[in-house]
Design an enzyme around this catalytic site. Sequence first.
Site, PDB file in Angstrom:
ATOM      1  N   LYS A   1       0.845  -1.333   0.061  1.00 49.74           N
ATOM      2  CA  LYS A   1       0.074   0.042  -0.072  1.00 49.74           C
ATOM      3  C   LYS A   1       1.029   1.202  -0.079  1.00 49.74           C
ATOM      4  O   LYS A   1       1.641   1.440   0.963  1.00 49.74           O
ATOM      5  CB  LYS A   1      -0.975  -0.086   1.183  1.00 49.74           C
TER       6      LYS A   1
ATOM      7  N   TYR B   1     -15.162   1.337  -6.549  1.00 47.65           N
ATOM      8  CA  TYR B   1     -16.333   2.310  -6.387  1.00 47.65           C
ATOM      9  C   TYR B   1     -17.063   1.967  -7.759  1.00 47.65           C
ATOM     10  O   TYR B   1     -17.968   2.513  -7.785  1.00 47.65           O
ATOM     11  CB  TYR B   1     -15.799   3.601  -6.186  1.00 47.65           C
TER      12      TYR B   1
ATOM     13  N   LYS C   1      -2.324  -1.623  -3.718  1.00 45.01           N
ATOM     14  CA  LYS C   1      -3.203  -0.163  -3.599  1.00 45.01           C
ATOM     15  C   LYS C   1      -2.277   0.972  -3.761  1.00 45.01           C
ATOM     16  O   LYS C   1      -1.375   1.005  -3.014  1.00 45.01           O
ATOM     17  CB  LYS C   1      -3.682  -0.469  -2.323  1.00 45.01           C
TER      18      LYS C   1
ATOM     19  N   ARG D   1       1.573   9.919   5.728  1.00 49.97           N
ATOM     20  CA  ARG D   1       1.428   8.437   6.033  1.00 49.97           C
ATOM     21  C   ARG D   1       2.943   7.873   5.469  1.00 49.97           C
ATOM     22  O   ARG D   1       3.109   6.817   5.437  1.00 49.97           O
ATOM     23  CB  ARG D   1       0.533   7.476   5.433  1.00 49.97           C
TER      24      ARG D   1
HETATM   25  C1  PBG Z   1      -7.080   3.177   5.846  1.00 48.62           C
HETATM   26  C2  PBG Z   1      -7.354   3.219   4.349  1.00 48.62           C
HETATM   27  C3  PBG Z   1      -7.359   4.256   3.428  1.00 48.62           C
HETATM   28  C4  PBG Z   1      -8.116   3.673   2.454  1.00 48.62           C
HETATM   29  C5  PBG Z   1      -8.363   2.467   2.673  1.00 48.62           C
HETATM   30  N1  PBG Z   1      -8.093   2.039   3.838  1.00 48.62           N
HETATM   31  C6  PBG Z   1      -6.920   5.667   3.604  1.00 48.62           C
HETATM   32  C7  PBG Z   1      -5.569   5.997   3.950  1.00 48.62           C
HETATM   33  O1  PBG Z   1      -4.755   4.989   3.955  1.00 48.62           O
HETATM   34  O2  PBG Z   1      -5.155   7.009   4.108  1.00 48.62           O
HETATM   35  C8  PBG Z   1      -8.072   4.454   1.090  1.00 48.62           C
HETATM   36  C9  PBG Z   1      -9.136   3.933  -0.071  1.00 48.62           C
HETATM   37  C10 PBG Z   1      -9.346   4.726  -1.106  1.00 48.62           C
HETATM   38  O3  PBG Z   1      -9.088   5.844  -1.332  1.00 48.62           O
HETATM   39  O4  PBG Z   1     -10.319   4.471  -1.791  1.00 48.62           O
HETATM   40  N2  PBG Z   1      -8.076   3.020   6.846  1.00 48.62           N
END
Ligand code: PBG
Length: 331
Positions: free
Chosen positions: A201, A320, A255, A224
């Site tokens: 991620k 989505y 992701k 982050r």
């Molecule tokens: C963290 C989480 C995020 C997303 C999914 N789980 C946000 C992040 O890491 O800031 C993002 C998913 C998206 O943008 O569709 N709980």
Amino acid sequence: MAPGVGFPARRMRRLRRTPALRRLVAETRLSVDDLVAPLFVRESIDEARPIASLPGHFQHTVASALEETKRLVGLGVPAVALFGVPAEKDDVGSGAWDPEGVVQRALRALRDTFAGEVVLVADLCLDEYTEHGHCGVLAPDGTVDNDATLELYARVALAQAEAGADVVAPSGMMDGQVSAVRRALDGGGHDQVAVLAYAAKFASGLYGPFRDAVDVRIAGGGDRRGYQEDPANRREALAEVALDVAEGADIIMVKPAVTYLDVIADVRRAVDVPVAAYHVSGEYAMIKAAGANGWIDDAAVGLEQLVAVKRAGADFVLTYFAAEVAEALGG
Ligand code: PBG
């Protein structure tokens, strides 16, 4: 004969001539079975609220989440992924493991209504529940304390499993999160609950609309990058994935999706567990915004991107577009 090509020339257009021919030779097929629909449930609201940056999506009440899931099940979508928006946040994110927390209440309602007809995935993180918006608890120096956070993830996993999650999906990118969650589940009698690890991620600029959807603002304009992966790093994604598989991940996820097709392809070759990809909020929002301006055909671009994600090697996609594409596929 085409100019400059010797006989017999291979004529590429023969197999593109009719829709049936094109269908016959398609190398990649997108089906309703490949789709997971993200759903947001918000505590203490009386009716669903539209999310401006995610057209067609809502912060749901438990009741409207049930209705939306019924529609998705009717379209043949096999899974939903739940995200919670609590009424109150605190410094440790306790709403994430509260048995009466909004995701736990939604999970129980969905389990009681759909009893295995749809896979219930629960995003497992603290950022929606913490005042500071980070994915874990903070150490005195303001960084996220990895191991203290793991103890809390273990509690969240148990609460979600007890409420009916089929799959828990740790998304905080803490080191050791998969083993902490696996151990908690097994110790709590939930050895049948699967772990979908957000393994690779990236610290992406594409999560903006999601943060609107869950009312998350990272304190002090922070980010982050201290725990999510640097977009520059491709080999490191394989290291993350190998660790998560070794720690017991049943499914691993990359992701965002379209910006990381190379990573999806690498990961697909490297592991034999199912590979998921998350086509994230910003990917959807960009397509919808350009579509609303009449600059692109958003439905066509959505389909094209999901096919690309599958072509790269993903087995299924959190998106989505799930409902819209399921409708288009005639589900
Ligand atoms: C963290 C989480 C995020 C997303 C999914 N789980 C946000 C992040 O890491 O800031 C993002 C998913 C998206 O943008 O569709 N709980």
